[in-house]
Design a protein around this motif. Structure first.
Motif, short mmCIF file in Angstrom:
data_model
loop_
_atom_site.label_atom_id
_atom_site.label_comp_id
_atom_site.label_asym_id
_atom_site.label_seq_id
_atom_site.Cartn_x
_atom_site.Cartn_y
_atom_site.Cartn_z
N LYS A 228 0.84 -1.21 0.00
CA LYS A 228 0.00 0.00 0.00
C LYS A 228 0.87 1.25 0.00
CE LYS A 228 -0.98 -0.03 5.02
NZ LYS A 228 -2.09 -0.07 6.02
N LEU A 229 2.16 1.06 0.27
CA LEU A 229 3.14 2.14 0.13
C LEU A 229 4.44 1.51 -0.32
CD1 LEU A 229 3.85 5.12 2.45
CD2 LEU A 229 5.73 3.63 1.79
N SER A 230 5.07 2.12 -1.32
CA SER A 230 6.33 1.58 -1.85
C SER A 230 7.24 2.72 -2.29
CB SER A 230 6.04 0.65 -3.04
OG SER A 230 7.24 0.16 -3.59
N ARG A 231 8.38 2.83 -1.61
CA ARG A 231 9.38 3.85 -1.94
C ARG A 231 10.73 3.18 -2.13
NH1 ARG A 231 7.15 7.68 2.89
NH2 ARG A 231 5.38 8.60 1.76
N THR A 232 11.73 3.94 -2.50
CA THR A 232 13.05 3.36 -2.76
C THR A 232 13.70 2.83 -1.49
OG1 THR A 232 14.09 5.54 -2.55
CG2 THR A 232 13.46 4.81 -4.77
N ASP A 233 13.29 3.34 -0.32
CA ASP A 233 13.91 2.92 0.93
C ASP A 233 12.92 2.34 1.94
OD1 ASP A 233 12.53 5.22 1.53
OD2 ASP A 233 14.18 6.18 2.63
N SER A 234 11.66 2.16 1.52
CA SER A 234 10.65 1.68 2.47
C SER A 234 9.45 1.09 1.74
CB SER A 234 10.19 2.84 3.37
OG SER A 234 9.59 3.87 2.59
N PHE A 235 8.66 0.32 2.49
CA PHE A 235 7.40 -0.19 1.96
C PHE A 235 6.51 -0.62 3.11
CE2 PHE A 235 10.24 -3.94 1.94
CZ PHE A 235 9.48 -4.88 2.64
N VAL A 236 5.22 -0.74 2.78
CA VAL A 236 4.22 -1.23 3.74
C VAL A 236 3.35 -2.25 3.02
CG1 VAL A 236 2.34 -0.62 5.32
CG2 VAL A 236 4.19 1.02 4.90
N CYS A 238 0.16 -4.51 1.94
CA CYS A 238 -1.23 -4.11 1.73
C CYS A 238 -2.13 -4.50 2.90
CB CYS A 238 -1.78 -4.70 0.44
SG CYS A 238 -1.79 -6.52 0.40
N ASP A 239 -1.76 -5.56 3.65
CA ASP A 239 -2.58 -6.00 4.78
C ASP A 239 -1.96 -5.65 6.13
OD1 ASP A 239 -0.55 -7.79 4.19
OD2 ASP A 239 -1.68 -9.57 4.76
N CYS A 240 -0.97 -4.76 6.12
CA CYS A 240 -0.38 -4.29 7.37
C CYS A 240 -1.35 -3.31 8.04
CB CYS A 240 0.96 -3.61 7.10
SG CYS A 240 1.77 -2.97 8.58
N GLU A 241 -1.51 -3.43 9.33
CA GLU A 241 -2.43 -2.57 10.06
C GLU A 241 -1.88 -1.16 10.26
OE1 GLU A 241 -3.25 -4.62 13.67
OE2 GLU A 241 -4.40 -6.23 12.69
N ASP A 242 -0.56 -1.00 10.13
CA ASP A 242 0.06 0.30 10.35
C ASP A 242 0.37 1.00 9.03
OD1 ASP A 242 0.09 0.00 13.19
OD2 ASP A 242 1.81 -1.35 12.99
N GLU A 243 0.78 2.24 9.14
CA GLU A 243 1.11 3.03 7.95
C GLU A 243 2.62 3.11 7.73
OE1 GLU A 243 -1.30 3.90 5.88
OE2 GLU A 243 -2.56 2.85 7.35
N SER A 244 3.38 2.43 8.57
CA SER A 244 4.83 2.33 8.37
C SER A 244 5.23 0.91 8.74
CB SER A 244 5.58 3.34 9.24
OG SER A 244 5.31 3.14 10.62
N GLN A 245 6.24 0.37 8.06
CA GLN A 245 6.61 -1.02 8.31
C GLN A 245 8.09 -1.29 8.09
OE1 GLN A 245 4.56 -4.02 5.93
NE2 GLN A 245 4.93 -5.53 7.53
N TYR A 246 8.56 -1.20 6.85
CA TYR A 246 9.96 -1.49 6.52
C TYR A 246 10.68 -0.20 6.17
CZ TYR A 246 14.00 -3.18 3.82
OH TYR A 246 15.27 -3.41 3.34
N TYR A 247 11.82 0.01 6.81
CA TYR A 247 12.68 1.14 6.49
C TYR A 247 14.10 0.64 6.22
CZ TYR A 247 9.22 4.47 8.36
OH TYR A 247 8.10 5.21 8.59
N GLY A 248 14.73 1.21 5.20
CA GLY A 248 16.15 1.00 4.98
C GLY A 248 16.87 2.31 5.25
N VAL A 249 17.93 2.27 6.04
CA VAL A 249 18.69 3.48 6.37
C VAL A 249 20.18 3.17 6.31
CG1 VAL A 249 16.88 4.41 7.86
CG2 VAL A 249 18.69 3.02 8.86
#
Length: 320
Positions: A228-236, A238-249
Motif C-alpha cells: 500500500k506504500l512503496s518507496r526506494t527505501d521503504s514499503f508497507v 497491503c494488509d499491514c495494520e500500520d502506515e509504516s513497516q519497513y525502512y532502509g537506512v
C-alpha cells in the motif's frame, strides 16, 4: 476440523503408494494437501507457530517423496521420440504430480527459510543456493529461528564475500513479513545505494508469483498492489495494520520515530579501507548500544548482523 493424526495417517498412506500406481499417488497427495491446507488455515493453528512448523516439516517430507516419483516418471518420458499413447500418458501424469509437488514445496517454505530460499528460485535459471547452500545451511537454520522463535534475539553471521549474505537478508525479511504482515523491520547498511538495492530486491521477492504461492492470502492480489506504500527505501504491505513497516537506512541515517521488532544490520563496513579502522568499529558499536538496539519496546527486538569480519574489533565479534 481435521487434526494432526488425520494428516499423519494420510501421509503414511501416501508413503505406501509411492511404488504403486501414479494415479493413486495423485489422488492421495491431493487429498492430503487439502487436509493440511485447511488445518494450517484454522484460526487456532494460525496462532500456534509450532503446529505450523510441524505442517511445513510434513510438507517437506511429502515434497521429497513426490520428487522421487517425478524422477521415475521423467525416465519414462523420452524427449524426441515419436509420440505414442504411453509416452503421452506419462507426460500427463508427470504434469499432475509436478503440480501437487509445487503446492507441497510452497507450503514447506512458509516456516523453513532454507526451503523458502530454494522455492524462490524454482523458476529461475540462475540458482544461487544450489552452489552455496552447503556453506550457508547453518545460517538458514538459525534464520528460521529468528522468524519462528521470538525468544531468539541475536544472530551474527560472518562469511566471505560472494556467498549471498545480503540475499539471505532479503529472504529472511520477506519470509518474516510473509508470516507476520504487521512486523516492523529496520535494515541498516553503509550506503544509500545499498539501501535502495536491498529494498528493491526484497520488494521483488515479496511481489513475485512464488511468494504468492507460499503465502496464498496474496494469491489474487495483482503485481504492484501487494504494497500500500512503496518507496526506494521503504514499503508497507497491503494488509499491514500500520502506515509504516519497513525502512532502509544508512549507518549514519536518522532513526527518530522508526520502530522495529526486527533489525537487520548488513555490511556496515565499506571494504578493506574500513576493515581495520578500530575507531570506526567503536563508533558503530556505540551507535548500536545507544540507538539501533532500542527500536522496540521492552525486550522484543530481534537483531540479525551480517557481514565479513576482518578484525576482532568488528561489531560482528563484539556484539553479545
Amino acid at each position: 476440523m481435521y487434526n494432526i493424526n488425520t494428516i499423519k495417517t494420510l501421509q503414511k498412506k501416501l508413503n505406501n503408494t509411492i511404488n504403486t500406481k501414479y494415479e493413486d499417488i495423485i489422488e492421495v497427495s491431493n487429498v492430503l494437501y487439502e487436509v493440511m491446507n485447511e488445518y494450517y488455515e484454522d484460526k487456532y493453528i494460525k496462532q500456534d507457530i509450532e503446529a505450523q512448523k510441524g505442517i511445513c516439516k510434513i510438507s517437506k517430507e511429502v515434497t521429497n517423496k513426490l520428487y522421487e516419483s517425478l524422477v521415475k516418471l521423467s525416465k519414462k518420458v523420452e524427449i524426441g521420440n515419436k509420440p505414442n499413447r504411453d509416452v503421452e500418458e506419462f507426460k500427463g501424469l508427470f504434469s499432475q504430480i509436478d503440480e501437487i509437488y509445487d503446492k507441497f514445496f510452497a507450503m514447506s517454505a512458509r516456516r523453513d527459510l532454507e526451503q523458502f530460499a530454494f522455492y524462490m528460485e524454482i523458476s529461475k535459471k540462475k540458482k544461487v543456493w544450489a552452489k552455496t547452500m552447503s556453506t550457508m545451511r547453518t545460517c538458514f537454520f538459525y534464520g528460521s529461528k529468528i522468524v519462528n522463535e521470538k525468544s531468539f534475539k541475536l544472530l551474527r553471521i560472518s562469511c566471505m564475500p560472494g556467498l549471498g549474505k545480503s540475499y539471505f537478508g532479503n529472504l529472511l525479511v520477506a519470509n518474516a513479513i510473509g508470516n507476520d504482515p504487521n512486523l516492523p523491520v529496520l535494515r541498516i547498511t553503509y550506503s544509500e545505494d545499498l539501501v535502495e538495492i536491498t529494498t528493491k530486491q526484497t520488494k521483488a521477492i515479496i511481489d513475485s508469483a512464488a511468494f504468492r504461492r507460499v503465502f496464498p492470502r496474496y494469491a489474487n492480489i495483482k503485481e504492484g498492489d501487494i504494497f500500500k506504500l512503496s518507496r526506494t527505501d521503504s514499503f508497507v504491505m497491503c494488509d499491514c495494520e500500520d502506515e509504516s513497516q519497513y525502512y532502509g537506512v544508512t549507518r549514519d541515517g536518522q532513526l527518530t520515530g522508526k520502530r522495529a521488532m526486527l533489525v537487520v544490520i548488513d555490511d556496515l563496513l565499506k571494504g578493506e579501507s574500513e576493515a581495520n579502522n578500530v575507531g570506526l568499529h567503536q563508533q558503530l558499536l556505540d551507535r548500536y548500544d545507544s540507538d539501533w538496539s532500542s527500536r522496540a519496546d521492552g525486550d522484543e527486538q530481534q537483531t540479525v548482523l551480517l557481514g565479513t569480519m576482518w578484525a576482532d574489533t568488528d561489531m560482528l565479534n563484539r556484539l553479545l
